[in-house]
Design an enzyme around this catalytic site. Structure first.
Site, mmCIF file in Angstrom:
data_model
loop_
_atom_site.group_PDB
_atom_site.id
_atom_site.type_symbol
_atom_site.label_atom_id
_atom_site.label_comp_id
_atom_site.label_asym_id
_atom_site.label_seq_id
_atom_site.Cartn_x
_atom_site.Cartn_y
_atom_site.Cartn_z
ATOM 1 N N ALA A 1 -20.125 -67.173 60.112
ATOM 2 C CA ALA A 1 -19.705 -66.276 59.033
ATOM 3 C C ALA A 1 -18.190 -66.267 58.834
ATOM 4 O O ALA A 1 -17.693 -65.606 57.918
ATOM 5 C CB ALA A 1 -20.194 -64.854 59.311
ATOM 6 N N ASP B 1 -12.881 -71.789 71.762
ATOM 7 C CA ASP B 1 -11.670 -72.327 72.395
ATOM 8 C C ASP B 1 -10.957 -73.298 71.465
ATOM 9 O O ASP B 1 -9.724 -73.322 71.396
ATOM 10 C CB ASP B 1 -12.026 -73.042 73.699
ATOM 11 C CG ASP B 1 -12.769 -72.148 74.674
ATOM 12 O OD1 ASP B 1 -12.587 -70.915 74.608
ATOM 13 O OD2 ASP B 1 -13.522 -72.686 75.506
ATOM 14 N N ASP C 1 -17.603 -79.017 83.775
ATOM 15 C CA ASP C 1 -18.716 -78.464 83.005
ATOM 16 C C ASP C 1 -19.968 -79.299 83.241
ATOM 17 O O ASP C 1 -19.973 -80.511 83.001
ATOM 18 C CB ASP C 1 -18.383 -78.460 81.507
ATOM 19 C CG ASP C 1 -17.499 -77.292 81.114
ATOM 20 O OD1 ASP C 1 -17.256 -76.414 81.968
ATOM 21 O OD2 ASP C 1 -17.054 -77.260 79.954
#
EC number: 2.7.1.15
Length: 292
Positions: free
Chosen positions: A209, A240, A12
């Site tokens: 939420a 994840d 990443d």
């Protein structure tokens, strides 16, 4: 019990930006960092840090040894990660000052996992173990069919969304996890509602939420769950982390609602950190966290 995760492994590359670039705009990044990622690797690390035994099935290129070593450091069984000719997968992750992200993925070795790896790895499974997979690799239908024959529970995180993959995998899935956008995409692509999909348990996440769960025993009626209130700095990897903790909780025998609550807490803590697999909280971090 054991979780067998057929999952991606990525390098990443994080670019911190003042804002997301508009079409045609050139923008300077404030910083660049490299970390371990990929939805598969993130979920393996999360499940391992949630105190489950995790076997990762995947592939890296000749330049991916560091990623395998890091997974091992985080408690993941890496014996079924193989080296292939393709380059290790990578993701370019743009993160703005509000913590929102845009991600570009190069599959690389994640699309070169040899099929015979599945048989070697899953031959070690026992009835009641879990197969987990996402849409960043190939061979999911083959793995799911094999797992069903072996008496395993099949958990599918339908991201990034792929209509063809979802249609093939729904009949083989015991637990489906996806966000609200992916849920709408799935309904549109399949032309089915939850009852027609007939997946026994469906979890739909909705970010801050919370989300909702649907299960066969309640006729798939929505049951709401909440998410702890936190100040988000980076939402990358939160979904994840949620899935890894959820599957680990169920693997350890937790009731569904308890596993969902634990996963929500882990994901909430995750968004207060910059990074992906390297900063996923461990179980003690989650248990000791004070929210609100």
């Amino acid at each position: 019990m054991t979780i067998f995760n057929l999952g991606s492994i990525n390098a990443d590359l994080f670019y911190a930006l003042p804002h997301m670039p508009s079409p045609g705009e050139t923008i300077a990044a404030a910083s660049l960092e490299r970390g371990l990622g990929g939805k598969g690797a993130n979920m393996s690390v999360a499940a391992a840090r949630a105190a489950s035994r995790v076997v990762h099935m995947g592939a890296v290129g000749a330049n991916g040894g560091w990623a395998v070593e890091r997974l091992l450091e985080y408690g993941v069984d890496t014996r079924h990660i193989v080296q292939v000719e393709a380059d290790t997968g990578h993701a370019i992750i743009l993160v703005d000052q509000a913590g929102e992200n845009t991600i570009i993925i190069h599959h690389g070795a994640n699309h070169a996992i040899p099929e015979d790896l599945l048989g070697r790895a899953l031959s070690e499974s026992e009835t009641g173990d879990t197969l987990l997979f996402q849409n960043e690799t190939l061979l999911q239908p083959e793995a799911a069919a094999m797992a069903r024959k072996l008496g395993m529970r099949v958990a599918y995180a339908a991201a990034p969304f792929d209509a063809e993959a979802a249609r093939a995998l729904l009949p083989l899935t015991d637990l489906l996890v996806l966000n609200e956008i992916e849920m709408e995409q799935l309904k549109s692509a399949s032309g089915q509602d939850l009852r027609e999909m007939a997946v026994p348990t469906v979890i739909v996440t909705e970010g801050a939420a919370g989300g909702r769960l649907h299960r066969v025993e309640t006729g798939w009626e929505a049951e709401r769950f909440s998410s702890p209130e936190v100040k988000a700095v980076d939402t990358t990897g939160a979904g994840d982390t949620f899935t890894g903790y959820l599957v680990a909780g169920l693997d350890r025998g937790m009731p569904l609602r308890q596993a969902v609550a634990l996963a929500s807490q882990a994901a909430a803590l995750m968004v207060t950190r910059h990074g992906t697999a390297d900063v996923i909280p461990d179980l003690r971090d989650v248990q000791d966290a004070r929210f609100g």
